[in-house]
Design a protein around this motif. Structure first.
Motif, short mmCIF file in Angstrom:
data_model
loop_
_atom_site.label_atom_id
_atom_site.label_comp_id
_atom_site.label_asym_id
_atom_site.label_seq_id
_atom_site.Cartn_x
_atom_site.Cartn_y
_atom_site.Cartn_z
N SER A 336 -28.77 53.53 -23.52
CA SER A 336 -28.60 53.23 -21.85
C SER A 336 -29.95 52.94 -21.58
N LEU A 337 -31.21 53.28 -22.12
CA LEU A 337 -32.34 52.94 -21.74
C LEU A 337 -32.82 51.47 -22.15
N VAL A 338 -32.28 51.09 -23.38
CA VAL A 338 -32.36 49.78 -23.78
C VAL A 338 -31.70 48.82 -22.85
N THR A 339 -30.34 49.16 -22.47
CA THR A 339 -29.74 48.46 -21.48
C THR A 339 -30.42 48.20 -20.25
N PHE A 340 -30.91 49.38 -19.78
CA PHE A 340 -31.82 49.11 -18.36
C PHE A 340 -32.87 48.08 -18.36
N VAL A 341 -33.55 48.29 -19.51
CA VAL A 341 -34.78 47.57 -19.70
C VAL A 341 -34.45 46.13 -19.98
N GLY A 342 -33.52 45.86 -20.54
CA GLY A 342 -32.87 44.73 -21.10
C GLY A 342 -32.41 43.76 -19.73
N THR A 343 -32.37 44.61 -18.49
CA THR A 343 -32.19 43.84 -17.22
C THR A 343 -32.98 42.63 -17.09
N ILE A 344 -34.21 43.08 -17.49
CA ILE A 344 -35.40 42.18 -17.11
C ILE A 344 -35.26 40.96 -17.72
N TYR A 345 -34.75 40.80 -18.82
CA TYR A 345 -34.58 39.47 -19.65
C TYR A 345 -33.32 38.85 -19.23
N THR A 346 -32.31 39.65 -18.26
CA THR A 346 -31.02 38.98 -17.64
C THR A 346 -31.55 38.39 -16.39
N VAL A 347 -32.35 38.94 -15.83
CA VAL A 347 -33.17 38.64 -14.58
C VAL A 347 -33.74 37.19 -14.72
N LYS A 348 -34.73 37.31 -15.76
CA LYS A 348 -35.67 36.13 -16.01
C LYS A 348 -34.84 35.18 -16.79
N LYS A 349 -33.77 35.26 -17.21
CA LYS A 349 -33.01 34.59 -18.08
C LYS A 349 -33.76 34.34 -19.35
N LYS A 350 -34.16 35.45 -20.05
CA LYS A 350 -34.97 35.35 -21.34
C LYS A 350 -33.98 35.85 -22.51
N THR A 351 -32.78 35.41 -22.64
CA THR A 351 -31.78 36.00 -23.23
C THR A 351 -32.28 35.69 -24.76
N ALA A 352 -33.26 35.09 -25.29
CA ALA A 352 -33.49 34.90 -26.75
C ALA A 352 -34.21 36.01 -27.05
N MET A 353 -35.00 36.73 -26.16
CA MET A 353 -35.81 38.14 -26.31
C MET A 353 -34.96 39.09 -26.53
N SER A 354 -33.65 39.13 -25.77
CA SER A 354 -32.86 40.22 -25.93
C SER A 354 -32.01 40.01 -27.36
N PHE A 355 -32.09 38.92 -28.12
CA PHE A 355 -31.60 38.74 -29.40
C PHE A 355 -32.71 39.36 -30.26
N ILE A 356 -33.60 38.80 -30.26
CA ILE A 356 -34.95 39.23 -31.29
C ILE A 356 -35.12 40.65 -31.13
N THR A 357 -35.07 41.47 -30.13
CA THR A 357 -35.32 42.77 -29.86
C THR A 357 -33.99 43.49 -30.50
N ALA A 358 -32.94 43.21 -30.22
CA ALA A 358 -31.79 43.47 -30.89
C ALA A 358 -31.80 43.46 -32.34
N ALA A 359 -32.02 42.28 -32.81
CA ALA A 359 -32.04 41.91 -34.23
C ALA A 359 -33.03 42.92 -35.21
N LEU A 360 -34.18 43.34 -34.45
CA LEU A 360 -34.92 44.32 -35.12
C LEU A 360 -34.33 45.71 -35.23
N SER A 400 -41.12 43.40 -22.46
CA SER A 400 -40.83 42.92 -21.14
C SER A 400 -41.88 43.20 -20.18
N LYS A 401 -42.77 43.87 -20.01
CA LYS A 401 -43.88 44.00 -18.99
C LYS A 401 -44.51 42.64 -18.89
N LYS A 402 -44.44 41.73 -19.75
CA LYS A 402 -45.19 40.45 -19.61
C LYS A 402 -44.20 39.68 -18.65
N PHE A 403 -43.08 39.90 -18.32
CA PHE A 403 -42.26 39.17 -17.30
C PHE A 403 -42.32 40.03 -16.04
N MET A 404 -42.38 41.45 -16.07
CA MET A 404 -42.30 42.44 -14.97
C MET A 404 -42.93 43.65 -15.22
#
Length: 467
Positions: A336-360, A400-404
């Motif tokens: 649940s915390l992962v999903t919440f923080v991932g909202t930053i990538y959604t807002v900033k449209k940085k979906t590639a970073m969602s993939f990279i972190t999820a892949a790890l 994600s702190k780089k973006f927000m």
């Protein structure tokens, strides 16, 4: 409307719809586990999770794009919906054409048609729901959840009891409910008026796919993290063990439901409040603190009651599944915390970073599964899942702190984590003084998080009263 009030209002509306519907499922869980054997329940679980893997391939992630772009006030909603629906029509047709290849996989023998129906029904239902949510029809969205669950239960009872369809009936009920739910939403919201092939825009499709395509492998990666352990447990320990493991998720699902409802409302708030960077950072930090408090409080209170929950919600033959629940509760918190923080990538449209972190996280999950499941069975799968989500959260929280920029509250987060881990160890190992330790740890969690929640609700209540 004040942003906190809007967030709370949307959350309450979604909560009414979600909890009213999901409570029905919980009350009927003993019936399902009584009708289906552990092996049958394990097989049904594999089929539905395999379908969930195919879903993002079939829609190429376009449902994510429809929500994100339709929620943007600068976009033409009808163009977004028409373009997204057209893409889904084309990909669904392609999926039907290649579906015979699925019969080459032994797990799907005799169930290919069911998988195809399940996947396509789910995708169109998601498309319609996400479009309605993006347009702000929260009450209709919530009612759609109640209707979908009621239909699923009705068809479950029909297919399992008088028709005795077993595994097929259990899975088919969800697909039929999705199809009928989609039809209802389209007709009630008159979404057919928003759709026209004339409004389909190639440029908009390209723009949406640039956002959506990285979400497709991300979804697959999360599937690997969430579900690959089911197949490994089945391989090493049999479908009976997997049936227990699948049933063990029923208590952690309570936390997942709370978090899921909130995140649906939170995504809308995060997107609509994304203009002022400094203000959004403060908003994000304040909400994150309270969100963590709710998650850890819920986890701490549920851990000691997992044996009771198993006895109430599951058939007697599934009772031993409670031993997997405490670890899965912790896994659900960090998911649940992962999903919440991932909202930053959604807002900033940085979906590639969602993939990279999820892949790890998925890579770590597979390694840990291979190391732990052969020796520890489903318990090893739960530990691997919890460790993977913790790792992804840590990476996302820092990156994600780089973006927000936002206040993570690291010390409070660390203490909360240590407390629930102590609870888990004492619970599953049945250590001496377990009852006393559980009470003491719950007290610490309340002291650590209670003040923050009380002050937040007091402020919001004052704003409601003033208005």
């Amino acid at each position: 409307m004040d942003k906190y009030k809007r967030l709370l209002s949307n959350t309450l509306i979604l909560s009414l719809g979600t909890f009213a519907s999901k409570l029905l499922v919980y009350f009927l869980m003993p019936l399902y586990t009584a009708i289906l054997s552990k092996e049958q329940y394990g097989t049904a679980d594999l089929i539905t999770n395999a379908a969930n893997l195919l879903i993002p391939f079939c829609c190429i992630g376009i449902t994510h794009g429809v929500f994100r772009f339709a929620a943007d006030e600068a976009e033409n909603n009808r163009v977004v919906f028409s373009s997204g629906a057209t893409v889904l029509l084309c990909t669904s047709a392609a999926f039907v054409l290649i579906s015979p290849l699925l019969s080459l996989i032994s797990y799907f023998d005799g169930f290919v048609w069911l998988l195809v129906f399940y996947v396509i029904s789910s995708n169109f239902h998601t498309l319609v729901k996400e479009y309605i949510r993006a347009k702000g029809y929260m009450k209709l969205y919530a009612f759609g959840g109640i209707l979908g669950t009621a239909l699923t239960i009705a068809f479950n009872l029909l297919f399992l009891i008088p028709m005795k369809l077993g595994v097929t009936g259990y899975v088919l009920s969800v697909a039929v409910a999705d199809a009928l739910g989609t039809l209802f939403l389209v007709l009630y919201a008159k979404l057919y008026e928003d759709f026209s092939f004339k409004l389909v825009s190639k440029n908009k499709i390209k723009e949406m796919l640039r956002y959506s395509l990285p979400m497709m492998p991300t979804t697959v990666i999360w599937w690997i993290t969430n579900v690959s352990d089911r197949f490994m447990v089945t391989h090493f320990w049999g479908s009976g063990e997997n049936g227990l493991y699948a049933a063990a998720y029923k208590i952690p699902t309570i936390i997942a439901l709370v978090a899921g409802v909130f995140n649906e409302a939170w995504q809308i708030s995060a997107i609509s409040e994304s203009k002022d960077r400094e203000e959004v950072s403060k908003f994000f930090s304040a909400v994150f603190e309270r969100y963590c408090a709710v998650l850890f409080l819920g986890c701490a209170f549920l851990i000691p009651f997992t044996p009771l929950g198993a006895s109430l919600l599951l058939d007697e033959s599934y009772y031993e599944a409670w031993g997997f629940m405490p670890v899965l509760l912790v896994a659900t918190v960090f998911s649940s915390l992962v999903t919440f923080v991932g909202t930053i990538y959604t807002v900033k449209k940085k979906t590639a970073m969602s993939f990279i972190t999820a892949a790890l996280g998925a890579l770590l999950n597979i390694i840990l599964n291979l190391a732990l499941i052969p020796k520890m069975g489903a318990q090893g799968a739960g530990i691997a899942t919890a460790a993977s989500y913790f790792a992804v959260f840590a990476v996302r929280a820092i990156h994600s702190k780089k973006f927000m920029p936002f206040n993570l509250g690291a010390w409070r987060l660390s203490l909360n984590t240590v407390i629930v881990l102590i609870q888990v160890i004492f619970m599953i190992c049945n250590l001496p003084y377990n009852g006393i330790v559980q009470i003491f740890m719950i007290g610490l969690i309340v002291l650590l998080n209670g003040k923050s929640l009380i002050s937040a609700f007091a402020k919001i209540l004052k704003k409601f009263i003033k208005n």
